[in-house]
Every structure is written in structure tokens, then in C-alpha cells.
Design a protein around this motif. Structure first.
Motif, mmCIF file in Angstrom:
data_model
loop_
_atom_site.group_PDB
_atom_site.id
_atom_site.type_symbol
_atom_site.label_atom_id
_atom_site.label_comp_id
_atom_site.label_asym_id
_atom_site.label_seq_id
_atom_site.Cartn_x
_atom_site.Cartn_y
_atom_site.Cartn_z
ATOM 1 N N GLN A 64 1.030 -1.204 0.025
ATOM 2 C CA GLN A 64 -0.030 -0.047 0.079
ATOM 3 C C GLN A 64 0.798 1.298 -0.064
ATOM 4 O O GLN A 64 0.443 2.282 -0.279
ATOM 5 C CB GLN A 64 -0.862 0.248 1.115
ATOM 6 C CG GLN A 64 -2.048 -1.026 1.326
ATOM 7 C CD GLN A 64 -1.468 -2.155 1.841
ATOM 8 O OE1 GLN A 64 -0.853 -2.396 2.785
ATOM 9 N NE2 GLN A 64 -1.714 -3.440 1.055
ATOM 10 N N ARG A 77 0.139 6.529 -0.354
ATOM 11 C CA ARG A 77 -0.376 5.322 0.707
ATOM 12 C C ARG A 77 -1.716 5.134 0.580
ATOM 13 O O ARG A 77 -2.568 6.184 0.896
ATOM 14 C CB ARG A 77 0.525 5.326 2.206
ATOM 15 C CG ARG A 77 -0.234 4.295 2.884
ATOM 16 C CD ARG A 77 0.296 4.352 4.485
ATOM 17 N NE ARG A 77 0.062 3.160 5.028
ATOM 18 C CZ ARG A 77 0.398 1.922 5.314
ATOM 19 N NH1 ARG A 77 1.450 1.651 4.496
ATOM 20 N NH2 ARG A 77 -0.023 0.971 5.853
ATOM 21 N N VAL A 78 -2.244 4.010 0.386
ATOM 22 C CA VAL A 78 -3.750 3.731 0.243
ATOM 23 C C VAL A 78 -3.988 2.753 1.135
ATOM 24 O O VAL A 78 -3.256 1.828 1.657
ATOM 25 C CB VAL A 78 -4.222 3.435 -1.284
ATOM 26 C CG1 VAL A 78 -3.942 4.398 -2.276
ATOM 27 C CG2 VAL A 78 -3.259 1.995 -1.709
ATOM 28 N N GLU A 81 -4.496 -2.407 -1.702
ATOM 29 C CA GLU A 81 -4.203 -2.085 -3.145
ATOM 30 C C GLU A 81 -4.159 -3.645 -3.625
ATOM 31 O O GLU A 81 -3.661 -4.562 -2.878
ATOM 32 C CB GLU A 81 -3.067 -1.589 -3.291
ATOM 33 C CG GLU A 81 -2.858 -1.552 -4.785
ATOM 34 C CD GLU A 81 -1.409 -0.502 -5.222
ATOM 35 O OE1 GLU A 81 -0.945 -0.682 -6.338
ATOM 36 O OE2 GLU A 81 -0.874 0.277 -4.287
ATOM 37 N N ARG A 89 -5.140 -2.639 -11.768
ATOM 38 C CA ARG A 89 -5.093 -2.266 -10.333
ATOM 39 C C ARG A 89 -5.954 -1.712 -9.630
ATOM 40 O O ARG A 89 -7.092 -0.896 -10.224
ATOM 41 C CB ARG A 89 -3.667 -1.480 -10.346
ATOM 42 C CG ARG A 89 -2.552 -1.934 -11.007
ATOM 43 C CD ARG A 89 -1.266 -1.001 -10.737
ATOM 44 N NE ARG A 89 -0.600 -1.314 -9.512
ATOM 45 C CZ ARG A 89 0.358 -2.200 -9.236
ATOM 46 N NH1 ARG A 89 0.560 -3.278 -10.307
ATOM 47 N NH2 ARG A 89 0.869 -2.306 -8.092
ATOM 48 N N LEU A 91 -7.348 0.547 -6.238
ATOM 49 C CA LEU A 91 -6.693 1.385 -4.902
ATOM 50 C C LEU A 91 -8.098 1.604 -4.341
ATOM 51 O O LEU A 91 -8.801 2.155 -4.776
ATOM 52 C CB LEU A 91 -5.950 2.657 -5.501
ATOM 53 C CG LEU A 91 -4.985 2.437 -6.306
ATOM 54 C CD1 LEU A 91 -4.327 3.962 -6.392
ATOM 55 C CD2 LEU A 91 -4.059 1.527 -5.911
ATOM 56 N N GLU A 93 -9.859 3.057 -0.695
ATOM 57 C CA GLU A 93 -9.581 3.948 0.331
ATOM 58 C C GLU A 93 -10.822 4.269 1.003
ATOM 59 O O GLU A 93 -11.961 4.345 0.407
ATOM 60 C CB GLU A 93 -8.867 5.355 -0.360
ATOM 61 C CG GLU A 93 -7.433 5.355 -0.448
ATOM 62 C CD GLU A 93 -6.954 6.972 -0.448
ATOM 63 O OE1 GLU A 93 -7.201 7.458 0.590
ATOM 64 O OE2 GLU A 93 -5.925 6.944 -1.134
ATOM 65 N N ASN A 109 -2.993 9.975 -6.789
ATOM 66 C CA ASN A 109 -2.623 8.382 -6.336
ATOM 67 C C ASN A 109 -2.835 7.279 -7.281
ATOM 68 O O ASN A 109 -2.047 6.510 -7.820
ATOM 69 C CB ASN A 109 -3.442 8.034 -4.890
ATOM 70 C CG ASN A 109 -3.167 8.379 -3.806
ATOM 71 O OD1 ASN A 109 -2.059 9.335 -3.776
ATOM 72 N ND2 ASN A 109 -3.823 8.494 -2.513
ATOM 73 N N ALA A 110 -3.859 7.524 -8.328
ATOM 74 C CA ALA A 110 -3.936 6.675 -9.496
ATOM 75 C C ALA A 110 -3.095 7.149 -10.428
ATOM 76 O O ALA A 110 -2.695 6.010 -10.985
ATOM 77 C CB ALA A 110 -5.601 6.997 -9.996
ATOM 78 N N CYS A 113 0.211 5.528 -9.397
ATOM 79 C CA CYS A 113 -0.076 3.967 -9.743
ATOM 80 C C CYS A 113 0.116 3.623 -11.320
ATOM 81 O O CYS A 113 0.872 2.643 -11.709
ATOM 82 C CB CYS A 113 -1.465 3.647 -9.445
ATOM 83 S SG CYS A 113 -1.492 1.633 -9.406
ATOM 84 N N VAL A 130 -6.347 1.190 -14.211
ATOM 85 C CA VAL A 130 -6.190 1.587 -12.756
ATOM 86 C C VAL A 130 -7.443 2.265 -12.337
ATOM 87 O O VAL A 130 -7.960 2.908 -12.979
ATOM 88 C CB VAL A 130 -5.214 2.661 -12.593
ATOM 89 C CG1 VAL A 130 -5.217 3.272 -11.053
ATOM 90 C CG2 VAL A 130 -3.732 2.158 -12.851
ATOM 91 N N PHE A 132 -9.486 3.891 -8.824
ATOM 92 C CA PHE A 132 -9.344 4.243 -7.679
ATOM 93 C C PHE A 132 -10.796 4.283 -7.061
ATOM 94 O O PHE A 132 -11.676 4.665 -7.794
ATOM 95 C CB PHE A 132 -8.862 5.868 -7.761
ATOM 96 C CG PHE A 132 -9.050 6.203 -6.445
ATOM 97 C CD1 PHE A 132 -7.867 6.566 -5.583
ATOM 98 C CD2 PHE A 132 -10.129 6.877 -5.621
ATOM 99 C CE1 PHE A 132 -7.782 7.307 -4.265
ATOM 100 C CE2 PHE A 132 -10.149 7.465 -4.499
ATOM 101 C CZ PHE A 132 -9.002 7.521 -3.958
#
Length: 292
Positions: A64, A77-78, A81, A89, A91, A93, A109-110, A113, A130, A132
Motif C-alpha cells: 500500500q 499510501r492507500v 491495493e 490495479r 486502489l 480508500e 494516487n491513481a 499507480c 487503474v 481508484f
């Protein structure tokens, strides 16, 4: 709205009975969706509901916390993940309180990634999608019956999809007005369960699907190992202390504003409307009359 509340009111007690844990807390969200033997299956079922167009059969967890290759820039930091078989992927949260720049943080964050998937020297930009996924315990939108919002990159006028490699999904837990009604979806009931878990005395009889069996089993305090129960009780004590401190600070802040308004000579009714204090509370803040 009242007719939507009636079928579920018997399940809720605002005096927490300690049957189910508050799994919105950071450690307990992570425990529920990553650390238990049932976590992988639970998260897979949730992803299948959120992203039905993808055939998500199995997932594996990823770290993460990721450092930024540029040492002067912040990493990410998530909470959780994961990836599926083709490298897509996810993520995930949990956000309990409103905050500035939540959407911007989701984009950052995305995007971070996405960058991590490309090796140095790659000339192709053929990276897996990806997603999120933000579970929020506050309603950014006003519709009490809509829990799911999905975002992607579209052209402004004709809404042509620019790319299918970046997606943002928002699940608004409090907007579960249809939960436990004939019109409810699994996601409606999931949001209701997450939002109210610590106040439920039993699993509602309508929630028979596997996702709810796993969710309620994970949150059942009676099944916690002794060390987890002690840790949870400490977390809840800390949580209550923090909440009380915030309420105290807010109260003092409001009282300070009211005192300043009194000094300005504003009418009591105006102060009541502006601060939310009662007439008795405002009068208690008035300075004593000057002695002759």
C-alpha cells in the motif's frame, strides 16, 4: 423518506451494543478487507459489484505504500491495493470525514499507480487499467438514494471516452435511502451495512448474499482474538476521546464567535441564527452589567 426508514429501524440502536465493530476505522477497515482469511473473497465480491463490466475472478494484494522516484516529491499510501489476473490495479480508500482536495488526492494516487507500471525505456504505453475506489462516510452529493458515482476521462461535448485506463469510483455510504427495500441493490445494502455496522444488533434478514455473510462475520466482535479485542477497545476509547476534544473545540469556537457578536451589539436572535446556540446559551455568554 420516512417509509424507507421504517423497514430497517428495528435493526439500529444508536446505543452501540458492541456486537459489531466500527470497520470504518483505519486498522479495522484494513483488517476486514485484507488481513482475514475471508478478506480476499469479500473484496473480490465488492469489486464485482462496483465494476460488473470486468470479469474479476481472483485478486492478489499489493503493497500500500510507494515511494516517489523523485526524492523531492511525496509518495502515496492507500488503505488497500490489489491487482487481478491481467494486472488491473484497484486502489481502495476509506475516507470518514470531508477534506479539502479529496478528488485531487484520488487523481494523484491513481496517476502515481499508472507511472509505476511503466519500465524505464518502454516505448509502448500499454499499461493495465487503474481503478481508484473511494468509500466515503459523508455525502459529497445530495441524492439520498444514490450511492455509486463513476468518473472517467471524457471529451467535453460528445462525451467520447479518451481512455479506458483510468477510472474513479465513489461509493457514498450515507446515501443508502433505498437500503432494505424491494428496490435496493447489493450496493445500497452494502453502504447501509458499512455506515451503520457498529449500531446494528443483528444482521438484517434481507441480507442473505455471501458478501454480507463475510462482511458481518468479519465485523463480529465475538469472533475477535483476545489481542484484537483489546486493540479494538483501545481504538474506540481513543476515538471517543478525539471526538470529545473536537466537539469541545468546536463549542469553544462557536462561543468565541458569539461573544464577539455580542460585543458588536448584534441582536440575540441574529446571534442564535448565526451560531446555532440557544437563547439561554447566548444569554449565558453576555457580560455582566456594569456596576453603578
Amino acid at each position: 423518506m420516512k417509509n424507507l426508514e421504517e423497514p430497517r429501524i428495528k435493526y439500529i440502536s444508536r446505543k452501540a451494543k458492541g456486537v459489531y465493530a466500527n470497520i470504518l476505522l483505519d486498522d479495522w477497515f484494513k483488517r476486514t478487507f485484507e488481513e482475514l482469511p475471508s478478506s480476499k473473497r469479500l473484496l473480490t465480491l465488492l469489486l464485482q459489484e462496483l465494476i460488473p463490466e470486468r470479469r474479476i475472478v481472483d485478486i492478489k494484494y499489493a503493497p500500500q505504500e510507494h515511494t516517489n522516484p523523485n526524492p523531492d516529491k511525496r509518495g502515496i499510501r492507500v488503505d488497500v491495493e490489489a491487482t487481478d489476473a491481467d494486472g488491473t490495479r484497484f486502489l481502495v480508500e476509506m475516507q470518514r470525514e470531508p477534506q479539502d482536495y479529496f478528488y485531487e488526492r484520488a487523481v494523484y494516487n491513481a496517476s502515481h499507480c499508472v507511472i509505476r507500471q511503466l519500465e524505464k525505456g518502454d516505448e509502448e504505453y500499454e499499461f493495465p487499467p487503474v481503478y481508484f475506489i473511494g468509500l466515503v462516510d459523508f455525502p459529497p452529493h445530495d441524492d439520498p438514494d444514490r450511492v455509486l458515482y463513476r468518473y472517467a476521462l471524457y471529451e467535453d461535448t460528445d462525451k467520447e471516452l479518451m481512455t479506458d485506463r483510468l477510472h474513479f469510483i465513489l461509493l457514498e455510504l450515507p446515501n443508502c435511502g433505498r437500503a432494505l427495500t424491494p428496490d435496493a441493490t447489493i450496493l445500497d445494502n452494502f453502504c447501509f451495512s458499512m455506515h451503520n455496522m457498529q449500531f446494528l444488533e443483528e444482521r438484517p434478514s434481507d441480507l442473505r448474499q455471501e458478501i454480507f455473510e463475510l462482511l458481518f462475520d468479519a465485523a463480529n466482535i465475538a469472533t475477535f482474538a483476545p489481542e484484537d479485542r483489546i486493540k479494538y477497545e483501545y481504538a474506540m476509547t481513543t476515538e471517543r476521546d478525539i471526538r470529545n476534544q473536537i466537539r469541545y473545540a468546536e463549542k469553544k469556537g462557536v462561543e468565541k464567535v458569539a461573544r464577539e457578536m455580542l460585543k458588536m451589539g448584534l441582536e440575540t436572535q441574529i446571534i442564535i441564527q448565526a451560531t446555532g446556540l440557544t437563547e439561554e446559551q447566548v444569554r449565558a455568554l453576555m457580560p455582566p452589567p456594569a456596576s453603578a
